[in-house]
Design an enzyme around this catalytic site. Structure first.
Site, PDB file in Angstrom:
ATOM      1  N   HIS A  61      11.783 -45.521  -7.412  1.00 51.62           N
ATOM      2  CA  HIS A  61      10.683 -45.869  -6.521  1.00 51.62           C
ATOM      3  C   HIS A  61       9.452 -46.333  -7.305  1.00 51.62           C
ATOM      4  CE1 HIS A  61       7.510 -44.502  -3.348  1.00 51.62           C
ATOM      5  NE2 HIS A  61       7.671 -45.806  -3.337  1.00 51.62           N
TER       6      HIS A  61
ATOM      7  N   ILE B  54       2.459 -49.335   0.275  1.00 48.89           N
ATOM      8  CA  ILE B  54       2.278 -47.890   0.422  1.00 48.89           C
ATOM      9  C   ILE B  54       3.211 -47.169  -0.521  1.00 48.89           C
ATOM     10  CG2 ILE B  54       4.010 -47.543   2.217  1.00 48.89           C
ATOM     11  CD1 ILE B  54       1.920 -45.682   3.600  1.00 48.89           C
TER      12      ILE B  54
ATOM     13  N   HIS C  13       6.761 -50.202  -7.914  1.00 42.84           N
ATOM     14  CA  HIS C  13       5.303 -50.206  -8.029  1.00 42.84           C
ATOM     15  C   HIS C  13       4.828 -50.668  -9.408  1.00 42.84           C
ATOM     16  CE1 HIS C  13       3.896 -47.978  -4.349  1.00 42.84           C
ATOM     17  NE2 HIS C  13       5.184 -47.659  -4.314  1.00 42.84           N
TER      18      HIS C  13
ATOM     19  N   HIS D 215      11.884 -51.983  -2.720  1.00 37.00           N
ATOM     20  CA  HIS D 215      10.898 -50.947  -2.396  1.00 37.00           C
ATOM     21  C   HIS D 215      11.172 -50.339  -1.025  1.00 37.00           C
ATOM     22  CE1 HIS D 215       7.023 -49.430  -0.763  1.00 37.00           C
ATOM     23  NE2 HIS D 215       7.038 -48.817  -1.924  1.00 37.00           N
TER      24      HIS D 215
ATOM     25  N   ASN E 246      11.803 -46.330  -0.213  1.00 33.91           N
ATOM     26  CA  ASN E 246      10.573 -45.689   0.253  1.00 33.91           C
ATOM     27  C   ASN E 246      10.618 -45.216   1.695  1.00 33.91           C
ATOM     28  OD1 ASN E 246       7.563 -45.097  -0.144  1.00 33.91           O
ATOM     29  ND2 ASN E 246       7.552 -46.407   1.667  1.00 33.91           N
TER      30      ASN E 246
END
Length: 877
Positions: A538, A877, A543, A729, A733
Site C-alpha cells: 500500500h 487518501i 503512495h 492503489h 486500499n
C-alpha cells in the site's frame, strides 16, 4: 457625424469602401471560486476584495499573442494586449455554499498586436487568493471559441516574482510551440522548479525534492522516537518526497527537519494546487486524523487502562459493532472535543451526542460470524483480499532463502515432503510442482533481517512465515503447511529456528488442540501479511513511489505538453495525503507504528524492501509473470495465461490494465508518429532523466529503467504510472475496512509466541483457546485505533473522480484525443459489466468465498462513502 462613426465601427467608409480597421472587442467568461466560498466562509476576504475593486485594484487579464512577438533581442515573447478587468465583482454576492462564479471580461483585440491569443497573463490585485477555473473567449476572428483551462490558485500579484500565465487547451510538443509562446513556456517551468533555497510558503508554486528527514522531532526530548533519514544512503534508500524547506531541528541533529505541531498539520507545505480540493469532505481527512490522534487515542487509552486492554472472548470483540464502546468522561478529555468539527466527531464516533464508539459491521462477518476462520477464506484472501500481490507459484522444494548465508546462516525452509504428501491427492511434491499445483505466500526473507530487533525491542512477538498452498480442481487454494521461523538465539549467523504446522486431520473434533494451534499459526501469517500490505503493497508501492513522478512531471513537462495532460489527473491530492501521512501516520510514534507489528522499525522495514523495487515489474503483466502466476500465451486474452484461472485481482486487473494501455497507446500516437519524435522531445527526455536520477536517485543505476528511446517504452511507462496511481492503489486500499475492520481476521500485531507443550501457556490454550487467541493478536487499544483509521482510509470523498473521468471540461482542444478518451470510458464500462457477470457465476468461488463478499475492488466507479469498490484516478487518501 453619427453615420460616419457607425460606418467606421462596421469597418467601412461612408461611401461603402473598406477601411483597414482591425480593432474590435472580444468577449470572454472567467470562471473562478472565491476564497470565502471555498475555505472558511471568510466574509472578511470578500469585504476586502470589494474594497480593492472600489479603489481600482481589480483582477486584470492580458492576452498573449501566439503569432506576433517582440524582436529577437527581447526574446521573441508574444505581444501583450491591453489589460482587461473582470466585470461586476462588487455586485456579485458570493454564495454561502461551494460554487463557481462566472464573470464577464471584455478584451480589446487588434490583429497586428494579438492575432490569435495563445495565452494570457493574470494579475490579482486583491488581498486574497482565488481559485481560477477557466477563461473562455468567444468569436475570436479566424478561430471562434478559444478555451483556457486553468485550475489553479491565483494569489495576490505581489506574491509572485513573475506574472501568472495560462495557456490554451491546445497540446504542443516543445518544438511545435508557437515561437511567441516559447519563452512563456520556459519561464513557467523555471518558476515551478524554484531555486532549491529557503522555506516554501503556501503561495509558492515550487516542486522540489527532499529525503524523508522529518519522521521524528529531536526537539521533543523523546529519543525513543528517533528515526533514520530515508533516502540518500545505501543503507536506507527511499523515493524522494516534496521539499518544504522547513528549518532544521534545534537539536544536535541539523539533518533532521523541524516538524509542525499536530494542530498545524494543514499548514504543511505542498504546492497549493496539490492541496485537497474544497469538497474534500470539509477537510475530512485532516480533521478525521486529528480526531483519532487527539480524541480517540487518549480516550481509548483512558478506557483501556481503566477497563483492561484485552478482549476476553469473540463475543466481547463483536460488541464493537453490536453495542459499541462507552467512552469515559472527564474535563481534560472533554476539552479535546472542542477542537474538532462536530460532523467529524459524529463520523468517527458514530454518535449523535452519546459518547459511544460504535463501528459499522465489517462485510467479512456480515453473512457469518465464523466463516473468516475457514482455511478456504484464509487462502482466498491471498487472491481476492487486501494483499493479492504477494502469492507466487512454488518453483523449488523445499523453499530456499535468498538471504546472505554469511550473515544469516541457513535460512532455507524445513517444510518436508512428509508434511505435504498426505494432502496432495496422490501426487508427489515434484509432480505437484510440475503441474503448477503448489503455491507459496512467502514472508520469510523480507522479515527475518528485522525480526530479532522487533522481538527484542518492541512489545511484538512475531515470526517470519512461509505458507504452502495446493490448487484444487475447483480453482480454490488449500493451505497445506505453515512454517514459523525465529532467529537463532545464539546469533543470526546460526540461521533460523523453524517449526512447521499442518492443518488438523479431516476427522478432527471441533475445538480440538490441533485446530487451535492451526488457527494460531494462520494468525501469525496474517500478522506478517498485514504489515507487508500496509507498509509495502500500500504505502511504498503506491503512495511513496508515485510522489517523484508528481514532482518531476510538474517541474519538467509544460502544462501544454501532451504527456502532462495524460498523467496530471493521476497525481491529484497525492502530495497532500503523503504530507499528512508523514505528520501522523508513518512518523516516529505515529499511528502506523502503534498499530503494526514492526512498531518503531516500520519505515526502516519499508526502506529495506525499496531496495528490491523495480519500476518495470510494477506493470501488472510483468508482476504476474515474475510471481509465476501467469505465463506468456500469445493466443490468450491479454497475451497471458493465468495459472489460477479464478484469480479475481488478476482477472479484473488485466482488463483494467488493457483498457489503460489501449488509451495510452491511442493518445500518445496522436503526438508521436516515430521513435525519433520521442528521442528529440527535450522536455520528455529531461523529465525522465530527472525522475530516475533525482526522484528515485537511490535506484538511478538500476539497469531495468526504460531508456525512453521509443514509443513502446513511453506507452509502457505511462501505463504503469497510471496503473500504480489508480488501480493498484484502489485494490490495496478501499477494502481495508471490509476485511480488516474485524481484527481477528487480519490481526496486525502478535504479542505472544506459539505456546509450547508442557508450559502454563499451553495448558491455558487447551482450556480457553479463544482467550489465548485474542491475547496473542492485536490488543484492544490498538484494535480500536486501527479500525478507526482504516474506516477513514476506506472512504471515498464526495469530490472523487474515477478512472475514465476528468475533472476539467475542455481539457484538450484535440478532437481525436477527446474521442480516444471517450473510448476509454466505454471500455471501462464494459469492464464493469464483466465484473458483475463474473461475480454472479457461482463456480467462481474465489470471487465471493465463504464470507460471501463479491470482489469489487477493481470495479471502476463508486458512490460516496465506504463502498469497497471504485478506482479513483489518483491516490487521494
Amino acid at each position: 457625424m453619427q453615420s460616419i462613426i457607425d460606418a467606421l465601427s462596421a469597418g467601412h467608409d461612408d461611401n461603402g469602401g473598406q477601411i483597414n480597421i482591425a480593432k474590435r472587442e472580444i468577449k470572454g467568461t472567467v470562471v473562478l471560486m472565491k476564497k470565502n466560498v471555498l475555505e472558511f466562509n471568510d466574509f472578511n476576504a470578500s469585504i476586502v476584495d470589494r474594497f480593492d475593486e472600489l479603489l481600482g485594484r481589480g483582477v486584470s487579464l492580458q492576452l498573449i499573442s501566439s503569432v506576433h512577438g517582440d524582436p529577437p533581442e527581447n526574446g521573441n515573447k508574444g505581444k501583450l494586449g491591453k489589460a482587461a478587468y473582470l466585470e461586476n465583482w462588487i455586485p456579485t454576492i458570493a454564495p454561502l455554499k461551494t460554487g463557481e462564479t462566472a464573470y464577464d471580461v471584455t478584451f480589446e483585440w487588434e490583429e497586428e498586436e494579438i492575432g490569435v491569443p495563445g495565452g494570457f497573463v493574470i494579475k490579482n490585485n486583491h488581498h486574497n487568493e482565488f481559485f481560477l477555473k477557466s477563461l473562455t473567449l468567444e468569436d475570436v476572428p479566424g478561430e471562434g471559441r478559444i478555451h483556457f483551462p486553468c485550475n489553479s490558485w491565483v494569489y495576490p500579484a505581489k506574491r509572485y516574482a513573475k506574472d501568472r500565465v495560462f495557456f490554451t487547451n491546445k497540446s504542443y510538443l516543445p518544438h511545435e510551440m508557437p515561437l511567441p509562446l516559447v519563452k512563456y513556456r520556459e519561464e513557467e517551468l523555471v518558476g515551478l522548479r524554484g531555486n532549491g533555497q529557503g522555506e516554501l510558503r503556501e503561495w509558492d508554486r515550487v516542486y522540489d525534492y527532499a529525503c524523508y528527514n522529518d519522521l521524528w522531532d529531536p526537539d521533543d526530548g523523546d529519543a525513543d522516537n528517533a528515526r533514520p533519514t530515508l533516502g540518500g544512503s545505501a543503507e536506507y534508500p527511499y523515493p524522494r518526497w516534496g521539499r518544504t524547506g522547513r528549518p532544521p531541528s534545534k537539536s544536535a541533529d541539523p539533518k533532521v527537519e523541524s516538524r509542525l505541531p499536530l494542530l498545524m498539520s494543514l499548514d504543511i507545505y505542498v504546492p497549493r494546487d496539490e492541496r485537497f480540493g474544497h469538497l474534500k469532505m470539509s477537510d475530512f481527512l485532516l480533521n478525521g486524523l486529528k480526531a483519532i490522534v487527539q480524541i480517540v487515542k487518549p480516550e481509548l487509552e483512558a478506557l483501556c487502562s481503566e477497563d483492561g486492554n484485552e478482549f476476553d472472548s469473540f463475543d466481547d470483540a463483536l460488541k464493537l459493532y453490536d453495542g459499541g464502546v462507552k467512552l469515559p468522561r472527564g474535563p481534560t478529555l472533554d476539552n479535546l472535543w472542542k477542537d474538532i468539527p462536530l460532523d467529524i466527531i459524529n463520523l468517527i464516533f458514530h454518535t449523535d451526542g452519546e459518547r459511544i464508539l460504535k463501528y459499522p459491521l465489517p462485510e467479512v462477518i456480515k453473512e457469518s460470524r465464523t466463516a473468516w476462520r475457514t482455511d478456504e477464506e484464509f487462502a482466498r484472501e491471498m487472491l481476492a483480499g487486501l494483499n493479492p500481490v504477494v502469492i507466487s507459484i512454488l518453483q523449488e522444494f523445499p523453499p530456499r532463502s535468498k538471504l546472505d548465508a554469511k550473515v544469516y546462516g541457513n535460512q532455507d525452509s524445513s517444510i518436508s515432503e512428509e508434511h505435504l504428501r498426505h494432502q496432495l491427492n496422490g501426487l508427489t511434491v515434484a509432480e505437484a510442482i510440475k503441474t503448477n499445483k503448489l503455491f507459496i505466500l512467502d514472508h520469510h526473507d523480507t522479515i527475518m533481517p528485522y525480526l530479532r530487533r522487533i522481538n527484542d525491542n518492541t512489545t511484538s512477538k512475531a515470526y517470519a512465515t512461509r505458507t504452502i498452498l495446493y490448487l484444487q480442481n475447483d480453482d480454490t487454494l488449500k493451505p497445506l503447511a505453515i512454517e514459523l521461523s525465529l532467529p537463532h538465539p545464539d546469533g543470526d549467523q546460526f540461521g533460523a529456528i523453524n517449526k512447521v504446522y499442518t492443518p488438523p486431520p479431516a476427522d478432527h473434533k471441533e475445538g480440538s488442540l490441533e485446530e487451535i494451534i492451526w488457527q494460531l499459526a494462520k494468525a501469525y501469517v496474517a500478522v506478517n501479511d498485514s504489515g507487508y500490505h500496509e507498509l509495502i503493497s500500500h504505502f511504498l508501492h503506491t503512495h511513496a513511489v508515485i510522489e517523484p513522478f508528481v514532482i518531476a512531471t510538474n517541474r519538467q513537462l509544460s502544462v501544454v505538453h501532451p504527456i502532462f495532460k495524460l498523467l496530471h489527473p493521476h497525481f491529484r491530492d497525492t502530495m497532500n495525503i503523503n504530507a499528512l501521512g508523514r505528520q501522523v501516520l508513518i512518523n516516529g510514534g505515529g499511528l502506523m507504528e502503534f498499530t503494526l507489528y514492526p512498531a518503531k522499525y516500520c519505515m526502516e522495514f519499508s526502506s529495506s524492501l525499496y531496495k528490491h523495487w523495480n519500476f518495470t515489474e510494477q506493470a501488472l503483466p510483468q508482476d504476474l509473470k515474475k510471481r509465476g502466476m501467469a505465463v506468456p500465451d500469445p493466443v490468450s486474452k491479454h497475451g497471458l495465461r493465468l495459472l489460477i484461472k479464478d484469480y479475481p485481482y488478476a482477472v479484473d486487473g488485466l482488463d483494467i490494465w488493457s483498457a489503460i494501455r489501449n488509451w495510452v497507446a491511442n493518445y500518445t500516437s496522436l503526438y508521436y508518429k516515430t521513435d525519433d519524435a520521442i528521442r528529440s522531445d527535450v522536455e520528455l527526455q529531461t523529465w525522465w532523466k530527472e525522475l530516475v536520477e533525482v526522484g528515485h536517485a537511490d535506484k538511478r543505476d538500476e539497469p531495468w529503467w526504460p531508456k525512453m528511446r521509443n514509443r513502446d517504452e513511453l506507452i509502457e511507462s505511462c501505463t504503469t504510472v497510471i496503473w500504480i496511481a489508480s488501480a493498484l492503489h484502489a485494490a490495496t486500499n478501499f477494502g481495508q475496512y471490509t476485511y480488516a475492520g474485524y481484527m481477528p481476521n487480519r490481526p496486525t500485531i502478535s504479542r505472544r509466541f506459539m505456546p509450547e507443550e508442557g508450559t502454563l501457556e499451553f495448558e491455558e490454550m487447551r482450556e480457553n483457546p479463544d482467550r489465548v487467541f485474542l491475547r496473542t493478536i492485536t490488543a484492544r487499544l490498538q484494535t480500536l485505533l486501527g479500525i478507526s483509521l482504516i474506516e477513514l482510509l476506506s472512504t471515498h470523498s464526495s469530490d472523487e473522480f474515477y478512472l475514465g473521468q476528468r475533472d476539467t471540461a475542455g481539457w484538450t482542444a484535440e478532437l481525436e484525443a477527446e474521442a480516444a478518451f471517450e473510448r476509454f470510458g466505454k471500455a471501462l464500462t464494459e469492464v464493469e459489466e464483466r465484473i458483475v457477470e463474473r461475480n454472479g457465476e457461482e463456480n467462481l468461488r474465489n470471487r465471493y468465498g465463504a464470507v460471501k463478499i463479491p470482489y469489487t475492488l477493481l470495479f471502476p466507479t463508486s458512490e460516496v462513502g465506504r463502498t469497497g469498490k471504485g478506482i479513483p484516478n489518483s491516490i487521494t487518501i
